[in-house]
Design an enzyme around this catalytic site. Structure first.
Site, PDB file in Angstrom:
ATOM      1  N   HIS A   1     -62.375 -48.380 -40.551  1.00  0.00           N
ATOM      2  CA  HIS A   1     -63.571 -47.663 -40.479  1.00  0.00           C
ATOM      3  C   HIS A   1     -63.437 -47.273 -41.293  1.00  0.00           C
ATOM      4  CE1 HIS A   1     -60.472 -48.241 -36.788  1.00  0.00           C
ATOM      5  NE2 HIS A   1     -61.338 -48.719 -36.640  1.00  0.00           N
TER       6      HIS A   1
ATOM      7  N   LYS B   1     -57.703 -47.949 -20.832  1.00  0.00           N
ATOM      8  CA  LYS B   1     -56.666 -48.563 -21.748  1.00  0.00           C
ATOM      9  C   LYS B   1     -55.619 -47.415 -22.138  1.00  0.00           C
ATOM     10  CE  LYS B   1     -60.439 -51.144 -24.477  1.00  0.00           C
ATOM     11  NZ  LYS B   1     -60.787 -50.609 -25.378  1.00  0.00           N
TER      12      LYS B   1
ATOM     13  N   ARG C   1     -64.651 -58.785 -38.569  1.00  0.00           N
ATOM     14  CA  ARG C   1     -63.965 -58.216 -39.751  1.00  0.00           C
ATOM     15  C   ARG C   1     -63.913 -60.149 -39.043  1.00  0.00           C
ATOM     16  NH1 ARG C   1     -59.175 -55.312 -36.147  1.00  0.00           N
ATOM     17  NH2 ARG C   1     -61.315 -55.604 -34.959  1.00  0.00           N
TER      18      ARG C   1
ATOM     19  N   SER D   1     -55.827 -51.004 -36.050  1.00  0.00           N
ATOM     20  CA  SER D   1     -55.095 -50.295 -35.719  1.00  0.00           C
ATOM     21  C   SER D   1     -53.860 -50.603 -34.799  1.00  0.00           C
ATOM     22  CB  SER D   1     -56.386 -49.553 -34.467  1.00  0.00           C
ATOM     23  OG  SER D   1     -57.279 -49.179 -34.954  1.00  0.00           O
TER      24      SER D   1
HETATM   25  P1  ADP Z   1     -61.804 -51.130 -30.107  1.00  0.00           P
HETATM   26  O1  ADP Z   1     -60.732 -50.533 -29.477  1.00  0.00           O
HETATM   27  O2  ADP Z   1     -63.079 -50.493 -29.207  1.00  0.00           O
HETATM   28  O3  ADP Z   1     -62.386 -52.173 -30.825  1.00  0.00           O
HETATM   29  P2  ADP Z   1     -61.572 -50.576 -32.580  1.00  0.00           P
HETATM   30  O4  ADP Z   1     -61.134 -48.737 -33.283  1.00  0.00           O
HETATM   31  O5  ADP Z   1     -60.701 -51.467 -32.804  1.00  0.00           O
HETATM   32  O6  ADP Z   1     -61.823 -50.176 -31.091  1.00  0.00           O
HETATM   33  O7  ADP Z   1     -62.718 -50.578 -33.440  1.00  0.00           O
HETATM   34  C1  ADP Z   1     -63.744 -50.642 -33.322  1.00  0.00           C
HETATM   35  C2  ADP Z   1     -65.110 -50.885 -34.472  1.00  0.00           C
HETATM   36  O8  ADP Z   1     -64.539 -50.942 -36.048  1.00  0.00           O
HETATM   37  C3  ADP Z   1     -65.136 -52.255 -34.039  1.00  0.00           C
HETATM   38  O9  ADP Z   1     -66.429 -52.546 -33.718  1.00  0.00           O
HETATM   39  C4  ADP Z   1     -64.150 -52.976 -35.272  1.00  0.00           C
HETATM   40  O10 ADP Z   1     -64.480 -54.910 -34.801  1.00  0.00           O
HETATM   41  C5  ADP Z   1     -64.322 -52.396 -35.906  1.00  0.00           C
HETATM   42  N1  ADP Z   1     -63.087 -52.757 -36.919  1.00  0.00           N
HETATM   43  C6  ADP Z   1     -61.972 -51.960 -36.899  1.00  0.00           C
HETATM   44  N2  ADP Z   1     -61.468 -52.626 -38.506  1.00  0.00           N
HETATM   45  C7  ADP Z   1     -62.236 -53.038 -39.141  1.00  0.00           C
HETATM   46  C8  ADP Z   1     -62.503 -53.273 -40.056  1.00  0.00           C
HETATM   47  N3  ADP Z   1     -60.740 -53.089 -41.333  1.00  0.00           N
HETATM   48  N4  ADP Z   1     -63.467 -53.596 -41.212  1.00  0.00           N
HETATM   49  C9  ADP Z   1     -64.699 -53.070 -40.379  1.00  0.00           C
HETATM   50  N5  ADP Z   1     -64.536 -53.584 -39.137  1.00  0.00           N
HETATM   51  C10 ADP Z   1     -63.177 -53.164 -38.527  1.00  0.00           C
END
Ligand code: ADP
Length: 160
Positions: A18, A42, A90, A128
């Site tokens: 992120h 959630k 990803r 995450s």
């Molecule tokens: P959500 O539950 O809305 O998917 P996340 O916090 O898991 O929220 O992810 C937020 C955004 O960041 C999503 O678009 C996800 O694809 C992207 N994301 C998560 N991990 C990575 C990463 N390692 N590299 C790039 N983008 C990521």
């Protein structure tokens, strides 16, 4: 017109994947708002306020802000006059979900664009969910999340 990007997500917790996306965006847009989604349906490990605090401590850039929002992302963008939603991609499995959401948002707000940004090769495998799994099993979190997030995770898992 000020170019404002909103990067919505759970950030439970924020990872180096992120952070990488936000750093790249902050060089392109006038302002980047990381939007911590508060969704009562959630279950999260961290409260919205804790997630916001971890995000806030991850950035020094003056044009990066963090906010919490419950509701439709497009409504938030309208509220703050932002034009672009950013999501990260990803693996291929992200694609269908992100594409569907982008199309739904286009239907709700045709003037708002979704930008899908490819994860950097060194971070594409970080999620995450994976981070929480490693933390629960006492694996090393170095290189997966910012250092202050390691402390947050350790405290949370100690206190239950
Ligand atoms: P959500 O539950 O809305 O998917 P996340 O916090 O898991 O929220 O992810 C937020 C955004 O960041 C999503 O678009 C996800 O694809 C992207 N994301 C998560 N991990 C990575 C990463 N390692 N590299 C790039 N983008 C990521």
């Amino acid at each position: 017109m000020k170019k404002v990007a909103v990067y919505p997500g759970s950030f439970d917790p924020i990872t180096l994947g992120h952070v990488d996306i936000v750093e790249r965006l902050s060089k392109i847009f006038d302002q980047v708002i990381v939007l911590v989604a508060e969704s009562p349906r959630k279950t999260h490990l961290f409260s919205p306020e804790e997630r916001q605090q971890m995000v806030r401590q991850s950035f020094q850039q003056k044009n990066v802000e963090v906010d919490i929002f419950e509701g439709l992302t497009v409504d938030y963008l309208r509220k703050v006059n932002a034009q672009v939603i950013v999501r990260g991609l990803r693996a291929v499995v992200d694609f269908e979900y992100e594409m569907t959401m982008a199309n739904m948002n286009k239907k709700l707000a045709p003037q708002i664009e979704t930008l899908l940004v490819c994860a950097s090769p060194e971070y594409y495998y970080i999620s995450s969910r994976g981070v929480k799994e490693v933390a629960l099993n006492r694996g090393s979190l170095k290189g997966l999340v910012p250092d202050h997030v390691i402390d947050f995770l350790n405290k949370k898992l100690q206190n239950g």
